[in-house]
Design an enzyme around this catalytic site. Structure first.
Site, PDB file in Angstrom:
ATOM      1  N   HIS A 100       0.833  -1.196   0.000  1.00 22.88           N
ATOM      2  CA  HIS A 100       0.000   0.000   0.000  1.00 22.88           C
ATOM      3  C   HIS A 100       0.870   1.248   0.000  1.00 22.88           C
ATOM      4  O   HIS A 100       1.989   1.240   0.491  1.00 22.88           O
ATOM      5  CB  HIS A 100      -0.958   0.020   1.194  1.00 22.88           C
ATOM      6  CG  HIS A 100      -0.300  -0.111   2.529  1.00 22.88           C
ATOM      7  ND1 HIS A 100       0.201  -1.309   2.999  1.00 22.88           N
ATOM      8  CD2 HIS A 100      -0.071   0.805   3.501  1.00 22.88           C
ATOM      9  CE1 HIS A 100       0.710  -1.121   4.211  1.00 22.88           C
ATOM     10  NE2 HIS A 100       0.579   0.151   4.534  1.00 22.88           N
ATOM     11  N   HIS A 102       0.874   5.240   1.081  1.00 21.15           N
ATOM     12  CA  HIS A 102       0.229   6.287   1.878  1.00 21.15           C
ATOM     13  C   HIS A 102       0.268   7.605   1.113  1.00 21.15           C
ATOM     14  O   HIS A 102       1.304   7.958   0.544  1.00 21.15           O
ATOM     15  CB  HIS A 102       0.986   6.530   3.196  1.00 21.15           C
ATOM     16  CG  HIS A 102       0.947   5.396   4.151  1.00 21.15           C
ATOM     17  ND1 HIS A 102       0.102   5.371   5.240  1.00 21.15           N
ATOM     18  CD2 HIS A 102       1.646   4.236   4.204  1.00 21.15           C
ATOM     19  CE1 HIS A 102       0.297   4.263   5.925  1.00 21.15           C
ATOM     20  NE2 HIS A 102       1.231   3.547   5.320  1.00 21.15           N
TER      21      HIS A 102
END
Ligand SMILES: [Zn+2]
Length: 137
Positions: A100, A102
């Protein structure tokens, strides 16, 4: 494989504040935001770490990140800047092992930061370390 919270969000088996979704990626608000508007862009296919990704998925992830980042900058949140942060493995501060990215809106004096310790020894090894990477590419 153990249950993955991000796969659960993608499959709508866990709740999340989803703000964007396309064929390859999904974006939702970070449940522990460090600044207002902190969100995550996640590939829909489960990749444990960034360097496991195929090039199409990685390209699509960053394409979605650009689209969402522009929306954050233009939003009423009015951030003064942004950080994009991608953690790989525990040593790189990764906590959820589904890759992922941010997006962290930044505001003067928001208190977010990285602790940086520059090293003369590492600086003196620039050419040697560059060659270690170059020969793999
Ligand atoms: Zn997953």
């Amino acid at each position: 494989m153990n249950r993955c919270i991000f796969c659960d969000i993608i499959n709508r088996e866990s709740p999340a504040e989803i703000i964007y979704e396309d064929e390859f990626s999904i974006a939702f608000m970070d449940i522990n935001p460090v600044t207002p508007g902190h969100l995550l862009i996640v590939p829909k296919k489960h990749f444990r770490v960034f360097t496991d990704m195929d090039e199409v998925s990685a390209g699509e992830l960053f394409s979605a990140a650009l689209k969402v980042s522009r929306a954050v900058r233009r939003s009423e949140l009015k951030p003064e800047g942004l950080n994009l942060f991608l953690a790989e493995e525990s040593a790189g501060m990764q906590e959820i092992f589904h890759c992922h990215l941010h997006i962290i809106p930044r505001y003067s004096g928001d208190g977010f930061g990285l602790k940086i310790k520059y090293s003369d020894e590492t600086k003196n090894q620039l050419k040697i370390n560059a060659e270690k990477i170059r020969k793999i590419l």
